[in-house]
Motif scaffolding. Sequence first.
Motif, PDB file in Angstrom:
ATOM      1  N   ILE A   1      -0.762   4.437 -16.573  1.00  0.00           N
ATOM      2  CA  ILE A   1       0.387   3.522 -15.686  1.00  0.00           C
ATOM      3  C   ILE A   1       2.039   3.603 -16.193  1.00  0.00           C
ATOM      4  CG2 ILE A   1       0.690   1.048 -16.919  1.00  0.00           C
ATOM      5  CD1 ILE A   1      -0.712  -0.145 -14.365  1.00  0.00           C
TER       6      ILE A   1
ATOM      7  N   ASN B   1       4.954   7.067 -12.902  1.00  0.00           N
ATOM      8  CA  ASN B   1       6.033   7.045 -11.734  1.00  0.00           C
ATOM      9  C   ASN B   1       6.884   8.219 -12.261  1.00  0.00           C
ATOM     10  OD1 ASN B   1       5.216   4.820 -10.496  1.00  0.00           O
ATOM     11  ND2 ASN B   1       6.115   3.492 -11.941  1.00  0.00           N
TER      12      ASN B   1
ATOM     13  N   LYS C   1       2.025  12.203  -5.738  1.00  0.00           N
ATOM     14  CA  LYS C   1       1.089  10.846  -5.598  1.00  0.00           C
ATOM     15  C   LYS C   1      -0.232  11.308  -5.993  1.00  0.00           C
ATOM     16  CE  LYS C   1      -0.548   7.283  -2.536  1.00  0.00           C
ATOM     17  NZ  LYS C   1      -2.009   7.127  -2.906  1.00  0.00           N
TER      18      LYS C   1
ATOM     19  N   LYS D   1     -10.089  -3.168 -10.156  1.00  0.00           N
ATOM     20  CA  LYS D   1      -9.418  -3.537  -9.041  1.00  0.00           C
ATOM     21  C   LYS D   1      -8.086  -3.909  -9.090  1.00  0.00           C
ATOM     22  CE  LYS D   1     -13.024  -2.726  -5.780  1.00  0.00           C
ATOM     23  NZ  LYS D   1     -14.047  -3.510  -4.968  1.00  0.00           N
ATOM     24  N   SER D   2      -8.051  -4.594 -10.387  1.00  0.00           N
ATOM     25  CA  SER D   2      -6.495  -5.204 -10.925  1.00  0.00           C
ATOM     26  C   SER D   2      -5.457  -4.165 -11.157  1.00  0.00           C
ATOM     27  CB  SER D   2      -6.799  -6.025 -11.838  1.00  0.00           C
ATOM     28  OG  SER D   2      -6.949  -5.516 -13.133  1.00  0.00           O
ATOM     29  N   PHE D   3      -5.947  -2.899 -11.180  1.00  0.00           N
ATOM     30  CA  PHE D   3      -4.959  -1.823 -11.464  1.00  0.00           C
ATOM     31  C   PHE D   3      -4.531  -1.601 -10.001  1.00  0.00           C
ATOM     32  CE2 PHE D   3      -6.868  -1.778 -15.662  1.00  0.00           C
ATOM     33  CZ  PHE D   3      -5.707  -1.615 -16.405  1.00  0.00           C
ATOM     34  N   ASN D   4      -3.324  -1.388  -9.582  1.00  0.00           N
ATOM     35  CA  ASN D   4      -2.825  -1.196  -8.244  1.00  0.00           C
ATOM     36  C   ASN D   4      -2.980   0.607  -8.154  1.00  0.00           C
ATOM     37  OD1 ASN D   4      -1.789  -3.090  -7.100  1.00  0.00           O
ATOM     38  ND2 ASN D   4       0.136  -3.046  -7.947  1.00  0.00           N
ATOM     39  N   LEU D   5      -3.073   1.155  -9.221  1.00  0.00           N
ATOM     40  CA  LEU D   5      -3.287   2.653  -9.065  1.00  0.00           C
ATOM     41  C   LEU D   5      -4.637   3.185  -8.996  1.00  0.00           C
ATOM     42  CD1 LEU D   5      -3.031   4.634 -12.699  1.00  0.00           C
ATOM     43  CD2 LEU D   5      -2.808   2.133 -12.546  1.00  0.00           C
TER      44      LEU D   5
ATOM     45  N   THR E   1      -7.839   3.505  -6.734  1.00  0.00           N
ATOM     46  CA  THR E   1      -7.936   3.510  -5.062  1.00  0.00           C
ATOM     47  C   THR E   1      -9.313   2.806  -5.062  1.00  0.00           C
ATOM     48  OG1 THR E   1      -6.863   5.564  -5.107  1.00  0.00           O
ATOM     49  CG2 THR E   1      -8.357   4.917  -2.982  1.00  0.00           C
ATOM     50  N   ASP E   2     -10.405   3.011  -6.032  1.00  0.00           N
ATOM     51  CA  ASP E   2     -11.632   2.324  -5.845  1.00  0.00           C
ATOM     52  C   ASP E   2     -12.402   2.611  -6.906  1.00  0.00           C
ATOM     53  OD1 ASP E   2     -13.467   0.895  -4.521  1.00  0.00           O
ATOM     54  OD2 ASP E   2     -13.958   2.242  -3.038  1.00  0.00           O
TER      55      ASP E   2
END
Lengths: 137, 483
Positions: free
Chosen positions: A82, A86, A91, A110-114, A116-117
């Motif tokens: 993380i 950036n 992407k 799921k708490s990680f934005n990066l 996807t699933d």
Amino acid sequence: MGQKIELACIIDDDKIYVNLVRKIIEIKHLSENLLIFKNGLEALDYFKVILTNMTADKLPDIIFLDLNMPVMDGWEFLGEFIKIKNNFDKKIILYVVSSSIDPRDLERAKSFNLVTDYLIKPIELKKFEQIFDRDVA
Amino acid sequence: MLNDLQLNSILEDFDIAYWKINILTNEITWSEHFEALVGKPSTQDSIFNYFLNNILHKDYKYDFREAFERLTSGSPEISQEIKLKLQNDKYRWFECRNLKSKENSNKDTAVLLFVNIHQSKRDQYTIEENFFYYRETAEMTSTGGWYIDTLHKAIYWDDVTKKILDCPGDYQVDYDERMRFYSTDHQEKALSIFNKCEKYGIPFKTEIKMCTLYGREFWVRATGKPVYNEEQEIIGIRGVFQNIDENKNNELNLQNSLDIIAAQNSRLFNFAHIVSHNLRSHSSNLSLVVQLLSETQPLKDKMELLDNISDISENLDVAISKLNEIVTHQDVLTKERKTTDFSNALDVVMASVSSLIKRESATIISDFKALKEIQYIPEYLESILLNLITNAIKYKQPGRKPVIFIQTYLSNEKSFMEISDNGMGIDLDQFGEKMFGMYKTFHRNSDAKGIGLFITKNQVETLGGSISVTSTVNIGTTFKIKF
């Protein structure tokens, strides 16, 4: 139908699983190339090298990350990745793939934005095809 | 002189009734007020017998008759407390005494006064009763009262306070020595609450550890309030000590059991999670193989996939036996503690890993002089030693021969063992929390299975102990076990 995925990346210590996924990708022609790391640290080292010598074609389009691994597990990898992701202009799609059905793991992933699933092993062959088809950058 | 009428009216006003007795004839005359109180006597019986049988409470019959006889035979003074039944059928207390005869008065007549003392008698009973209840309550609840005269630096304890502090009844506590009755680690707190009360009048209600005359520590609930003089200056502190040692200990034990249960619960949860994860990872591989088999055409490829199945089944087998190992290690309560010698346990372990020790040229130094043996399960001590020793050798600093130092000692009546090595050390900031988790490995080391420390921690904890670790990267690691 999107663009074909050039480079997929698997971070997993289970050799049998990795071999089977490799086979699926071959048979179904899901990706041109495949990067395989057997723990988070090996993968992280790879990404850090790219940072110093930026070449976008070595960056994977998609990452399948296992959680339970020796040396550096999936959580630790996420924590480190993380910080550097950036700096890449590409992407990168990341799936957490684990045989853990612990709801706490699911929540946490799921708490990680990066992320996807969260995919629970075993993944159906059809699901693999969908993922590679849909999630092209 | 007052005449009879005036005297009567005065006596009546004071609620005093009387008898006039002719000593010669034993004839008794009741005053009007007396008759008003108890009613007119029946005419059938003699007035005295009527009184004995109908008015006087039977408990006082004997004493009254005797006093009356003394009076009629010329005794100068009688005084009795008796109960009389009034017109309303209720008994009331009276003091009955004779009017002293003056030199010039009529020696043939005696006067017996009946003074109503019911109220004061009842107050006296109430006080005695209250005092009785207070004493009983104090005894039953082990609650002692105390007073500190802060002006004159003097302390007063009641009997129960002395009793709960194991002090003899005639013990006088010296003001300067008062802190000796608090446990060393609570003396500061005690000083602080007493000072605040003395200086600023802040009352206190707290649980504190005290210490008896003989040094036995126990818990009390201490309550104290300032005492003011008329100028509103604090002149003392008054309060109670209640011995709550049993409650407090129960509370602490309960908390302890709760912690153990919570820890075991969390271990079980962890275990269930691990079981599910480990078995699922193999079953999911199997499922992948099956899916691939149906997608693959050439027989050769199919045969290759079949090889995977044998690998998976082998891994599954290993996983199950590992899980079994954990279960066996967790199931300890069936075994019994016995006197376990550290030196013997170490010998057993050294023999079993002698080839590893030889291969790595490891040196193991032990010092069990301070504590030679403990009450423990020998297999556990051996397993703990085995895990920590192989760990120390496995994670040696490359290029340095492993040296392991094992020492046992007593501290605060608790048994300890420390195992130190000169190995590669662990970054505790990064791995500290997970150190003893299952399947956690911290080193890039192919042997690392990450189960040893989990088992060790489990063994230590199931026998009521704890394990902690200190480590410096590249210098070494020390494990400290409190048994």
